[in-house]
Design a protein around this motif. Structure first.
Motif, PDB file in Angstrom:
ATOM      1  N   ASN A 121      40.222  33.557  46.796  1.00  0.00           N
ATOM      2  CA  ASN A 121      39.043  34.348  46.944  1.00  0.00           C
ATOM      3  C   ASN A 121      38.216  34.643  45.776  1.00  0.00           C
ATOM      4  O   ASN A 121      37.528  35.682  45.681  1.00  0.00           O
ATOM      5  CB  ASN A 121      38.959  35.279  48.047  1.00  0.00           C
ATOM      6  N   LYS A 122      38.758  33.942  44.675  1.00  0.00           N
ATOM      7  CA  LYS A 122      38.095  34.466  43.200  1.00  0.00           C
ATOM      8  C   LYS A 122      36.718  34.509  43.149  1.00  0.00           C
ATOM      9  O   LYS A 122      35.942  35.028  42.507  1.00  0.00           O
ATOM     10  CB  LYS A 122      39.125  33.766  42.232  1.00  0.00           C
ATOM     11  N   SER A 123      36.274  33.395  43.766  1.00  0.00           N
ATOM     12  CA  SER A 123      34.624  33.289  43.897  1.00  0.00           C
ATOM     13  C   SER A 123      33.940  34.370  44.490  1.00  0.00           C
ATOM     14  O   SER A 123      32.625  34.577  44.188  1.00  0.00           O
ATOM     15  CB  SER A 123      34.281  31.978  44.493  1.00  0.00           C
ATOM     16  N   LYS A 124      34.625  35.451  45.173  1.00  0.00           N
ATOM     17  CA  LYS A 124      33.965  36.500  45.920  1.00  0.00           C
ATOM     18  C   LYS A 124      34.163  37.738  45.318  1.00  0.00           C
ATOM     19  O   LYS A 124      34.806  37.548  43.967  1.00  0.00           O
ATOM     20  CB  LYS A 124      34.587  36.692  47.223  1.00  0.00           C
ATOM     21  N   GLY A 125      33.833  38.899  45.698  1.00  0.00           N
ATOM     22  CA  GLY A 125      33.958  40.142  44.996  1.00  0.00           C
ATOM     23  C   GLY A 125      35.361  40.297  44.834  1.00  0.00           C
ATOM     24  O   GLY A 125      36.313  40.140  45.686  1.00  0.00           O
ATOM     25  N   MET A 176      38.003  41.064  47.838  1.00  0.00           N
ATOM     26  CA  MET A 176      38.511  39.885  48.491  1.00  0.00           C
ATOM     27  C   MET A 176      39.490  39.198  47.795  1.00  0.00           C
ATOM     28  O   MET A 176      40.210  38.366  48.283  1.00  0.00           O
ATOM     29  CB  MET A 176      37.216  38.962  48.969  1.00  0.00           C
ATOM     30  N   TRP A 177      39.798  39.446  46.486  1.00  0.00           N
ATOM     31  CA  TRP A 177      40.734  38.708  45.619  1.00  0.00           C
ATOM     32  C   TRP A 177      42.292  39.032  46.429  1.00  0.00           C
ATOM     33  O   TRP A 177      42.496  40.123  46.677  1.00  0.00           O
ATOM     34  CB  TRP A 177      40.814  39.126  44.211  1.00  0.00           C
ATOM     35  N   SER A 227      38.993  42.241  56.769  1.00  0.00           N
ATOM     36  CA  SER A 227      37.909  42.755  57.620  1.00  0.00           C
ATOM     37  C   SER A 227      38.407  43.683  58.257  1.00  0.00           C
ATOM     38  O   SER A 227      37.634  44.717  59.071  1.00  0.00           O
ATOM     39  CB  SER A 227      37.255  41.567  58.564  1.00  0.00           C
ATOM     40  N   THR A 273      37.057  47.930  49.409  1.00  0.00           N
ATOM     41  CA  THR A 273      36.571  48.115  48.151  1.00  0.00           C
ATOM     42  C   THR A 273      37.415  49.147  47.484  1.00  0.00           C
ATOM     43  O   THR A 273      37.615  48.730  46.257  1.00  0.00           O
ATOM     44  CB  THR A 273      35.007  48.519  47.910  1.00  0.00           C
TER      45      THR A 273
END
Length: 623
Positions: free
Chosen positions: A84-88, A91-92, A430, A436
Motif C-alpha cells: 500500500n505504498k501508493s496510499k497514505g 495504510m502502509w 478499516s 492515522t
C-alpha cells in the motif's frame, strides 16, 4: 519432576504460546511451556509469511513492546515488501516472505536462550481448578503440574478434525494428533464453546513448475525490516514470488468434485474465514468471475517446496491434482501434500476480560485461535498480552491494557471481548477508527516506553526510540522555522505543477502541499545540509515527512480519541444489575448483562447498545 509451583504455564507453542512464554519469562515469572511436539515450536502451519495489511502493524507493535515476532521475521526473511505504498502512511503495511524452517528454528533458539523458561513435551488433557481458580494442569500421562496462572493457546488442536474430500480424521494439523479433554472440562465449568473451520492449500514441488509462464513478483528495491532493533541488516538478496491465474477450465474441473466436498455436502457446518475463502467457496460465491489470482510462494531459501496461496481447499486430492494441472505453469506439477480443511473448538471471546483472563476461572487466560481469530500475527499479539497479564497478576501488579487509540492490538482485543466473533476474526486497517495514529512507522514511539516499564523492552530499545523521536521533532521544528526564497522554491514547485510563491515562505507550509515530497524539499540547500550535518537516517526522515504532511489529520484524530477516552475513565461497578434499568432497551440489558463491560466506553461499543442506552446508563450511575 514437577515439585515446584510455576508462576505461569503456557499450553501450546504456536505463535501465541511462544510470545506468551517469552513475555512471562522475560518479566521474571517462572514459566513452563508445554507442547505436544517440541520440534514444531512456532511452526508456520499455513503460508510462509508474516505481516500484510494491518498484520504488519501488529508485528511492529509486538516488536516495540519487546516481543520476538519482529526479530524472527527479520532473521528468517527471504523477501520484504511494504504494501500500500501508493496510499497514505496509515495504510502502509510491511510483509515478509519467510523461510519456514528457519523461522521455527530461530524462534526455538530465542526461547531456549530466555531465562526463567522451562519446556516439556506432552499433551495437556485438563486443568486443575480449585473453586473458581486455576491451580495447574494435568497431562495425558496423569502428571499434575501446579501453577499460579495458566495460558491456553491451543490453536486448531482442540478436538481438531481434518477433512480431505469425503475422508476425515482427527488431527490438530496434518501429521499431528488432536488435543482432547480440555473443551469438555471447560464446558462443564460453564464455558460456552463453538466450532470454526480454516483450511490450507496443497504444497507442491517447485521443480515441477514452469515459472516462465507466470508473472514474477520481486521484493522491494530498497527493503526495510520489521524490528526496530539492528539485529539484522535489510536483505541484500531476495527470492521472488510468482503470480498466475485459475481459469474456467480449472473451475469446471473443481466443480466436478463439489458433491464430494465436505463444505457442500454438509459434513462441515462451521464457518471459515470470510477474507481467506477456499477455492471452491470463491467459485461458488463469485460465479461471475472466470479467473482468480494464485500467488506462488517459496517456503524457504533452499527448499523446493512451494505454497500455492489462493488455492485453499478441502476437495478430494484427485480433484485438487487434476484441477491444479490445468493452471498455467502447473501443467507438470507434483504434490508434496494436498490441501485440507480443519474444524476445531473455540470459545467465544466475550467470556474474557481485557487482560484475556477468563471471567469464570481466575488465573486462566486464552490467546490465539481458541478466541476465534485467524492469522499468526493476531495470535502472537494475544499471546504477548496474555503472557504479560498472567505475569503481572502473579506479581500482584496492575494489569496491562492497550486502548483502541494506542495500538492495533488494543483494537483486536477490544473487538473480541466486546463484540465477540462467529467467524474467524482477521485484522484490517478499516477496523481501527484511529489508524492515522496507529501507523507501522511509529509503533516504537507509541509502545516502547510501555514495554520498557513492563521490563520487556530493553534500555537499548528505549534509547533508540528516544533518539528517533528527538531527531524527528527537531527536524519538524527546522521546517517550521526555516524560510525558503521564491527563486529557490519556485523551480521545484513548477516541476510539480504546484502554485508558485511570490515571497519567502516557511518550508513547513510548502512541504505540507499534497504533491510535494521529501525528495522535492531536499532540493533546497538548507534541507540537504541539515540532513548531512545531523547524519539523519531514513527512518527519521520518513517520520519527519509524515509528521509535517499529516499534522492536521493526526491532531484531529488525537482530539477525537481524547474526547472518547473520557468515557474509559467512567467505571461500571462489578456485577452491575442492568435489569433494574427499565428505561433501557431489553436487547441492551441482555448484552450488557452477558458481556459485563468494565467501562462506559466499552459498553458503548457493544453491538445492540444504542447511544440512548448509554445516556440512560450514565443517568442511572449519577453521571
Amino acid at each position: 519432576m514437577f515439585n515446584e509451583v510455576y508462576d505461569v504455564i503456557v499450553v501450546g507453542a504456536g505463535h501465541a504460546g511462544s510470545e506468551a512464554a517469552a513475555a512471562a519469562a522475560n518479566m521474571g515469572s517462572k514459566t513452563l511451556l508445554i507442547t505436544m511436539n517440541l520440534q514444531n515450536i512456532a511452526q508456520m502451519s499455513c503460508n510462509p509469511a508474516m505481516g500484510g495489511i494491518a498484520k504488519g502493524q501488529i508485528v511492529r507493535e509486538i516488536d516495540a513492546l519487546g516481543g520476538y515476532s519482529g526479530i524472527v521475521s527479520d532473521t528468517s526473511a527471504i523477501q520484504f515488501k511494504m504494501l500500500n505504498k501508493s496510499k497514505g502512511p496509515a495504510m502502509w503495511s510491511p510483509r515478509v516472505q519467510s523461510d519456514r524452517m528457519r523461522f521455527a528454528e530461530d524462534w526455538r533458539m530465542l526461547l531456549e536462550g530466555t531465562p526463567n523458561l522451562d519446556f516439556y513435551q506432552e499433551m495437556v488433557s485438563g486443568l486443575l481448578v480449585e473453586g473458581s481458580k486455576v491451580v495447574g494442569v494435568k497431562t495425558s500421562l496423569g502428571i499434575a503440574i501446579k501453577a499460579k496462572s495458566v495460558v491456553l493457546t491451543n490453536g486448531t488442536f482442540l478436538n481438531g478434525l481434518i477433512h480431505i474430500g469425503d475422508k476425515n480424521f482427527g488431527g490438530g494439523r496434518a501429521g499431528e494428533k488432536a488435543a482432547t479433554g480440555i473443551t469438555e472440562q471447560l464446558v462443564a465449568l460453564g464455558f460456552e464453546s463453538g466450532r470454526m473451520k480454516t483450511g490450507t492449500p496443497p504444497r507442491v514441488d517447485g521443480r515441477s513448475l514452469d515459472y516462465s509462464k507466470m508473472i514474477e513478483q520481486p521484493g522491494d528495491e530498497n527493503p526495510e525490516k520489521f524490528s526496530y532493533l539492528d539485529v539484522t541488516k535489510p536483505l541484500e538478496n531476495q527470492r521472488s514470488c510468482y503470480m498466475t491465474y485459475t481459469s474456467l477450465e480449472v473451475h469446471n474441473l473443481l466443480r466436478e468434485g463439489f458433491d464430494r466436498s465436505p463444505m457442500f455436502n454438509g459434513r462441515i457446518k462451521s464457518l471459515g474465514p470470510r477474507y481467506c475463502p477456499s477455492i471452491e467457496d470463491k467459485i461458488n460465491r463469485f460465479a461471475d468471475k472466470d479467473k482468480h489470482q494464485l500467488f506462488i510462494e517459496p517456503e524457504g531459501w533452499n527448499t523446493c517446496e512451494v505454497y500455492v496461496n489462493g488455492f485453499s481447499t478441502s476437495l478430494p486430492e484427485d480433484v485438487q491434482f487434476k484441477a491444479l494441472r490445468s493452471v498455467v505453469g502447473f501443467e507438470e506439477v507434483k504434490f508434496f501434500r494436498p490441501g485440507y480443511a480443519i474444524e476445531y473448538d473455540y470459545f467465544p471471546p466475550t467470556q474474557l476480560r481485557h487482560t484475556l483472563e477468563t471471567k469464570l476461572v481466575e488465573g486462566l487466560y486464552f490467546a490465539g485461535q481458541i478466541n476465534g481469530t485467524t492469522g499468526y500475527e493476531e495470535a502472537a499479539s494475544q499471546g504477548l498480552m496474555a503472557g504479560i497479564n498472567a505475569s503481572l497478576k502473579v506479581q500482584e501488579k496492575e494489569p496491562f491494557i492497550l486502548k483502541r487509540d494506542e495500538a492495533y492490538i488494543g483494537v483486536l482485543i477490544d473487538d473480541l471481548i466486546t463484540k465477540g466473533t462467529e467467524e474467524p476474526y482477521r485484522m484490517f486497517t478499516s477496523r481501527a477508527e484511529y489508524r492515522t495514529l496507529l501507523r507501522q512507522d511509529n509503533a516504537d514511539l507509541r509502545l516502547t516506553p510501555r514495554g520498557f516499564d513492563l521490563g520487556l523492552a530493553s534500555g537499548k530499545r528505549l534509547k533508540r526510540m528516544e533518539q528517533k523521536h528527538n531527531e524527528a521533532k527537531k527536524f519538524v521544528k527546522f521546517f517550521a522555522e526555516t524560510s525558503v526564497k521564491p527563486e529557490e522554491a519556485n523551480p521545484v514547485l513548477e516541476s510539480k505543477d504546484s502554485s508558485l510563491v511570490k515571497q519567502s515562505d516557511k518550508m513547513f507550509k510548502i512541504f505540507s502541499r499534497p504533491n510535494i515530497t521529501i525528495d522535492d524539499v531536499r532540493k533546497f540547500r538548507a534541507v540537504e545540509q541539515y540532513i548531512q550535518d545531523n547524519n539523519l537516517d531514513n527512518e527519521v526522515i520518513e517520520q519527519t515527512e509524515i509528521q509535517v504532511k499529516y499534522s492536521g489529520y493526526i491532531a484531529k484524530e488525537k482530539n477525537n480519541a481524547d474526547k472518547l477516552s473520557r468515557l474509559e475513565y467512567v467505571k461500571i461497578p462489578e456485577n452491575f444489575d442492568y435489569s433494574q434499568i427499565k428505561s433501557m432497551s431489553f436487547e441492551a440489558r441482555e448484552k450488557l448483562k452477558n458481556i459485563q463491560p468494565t467501562t462506559v466506553s466499552q459498553a458503548s461499543r457493544i453491538s445492540g447498545v444504542s447511544p440512548n442506552d448509554i445516556s440512560v446508563l450514565l443517568v442511572y450511575m449519577g453521571r
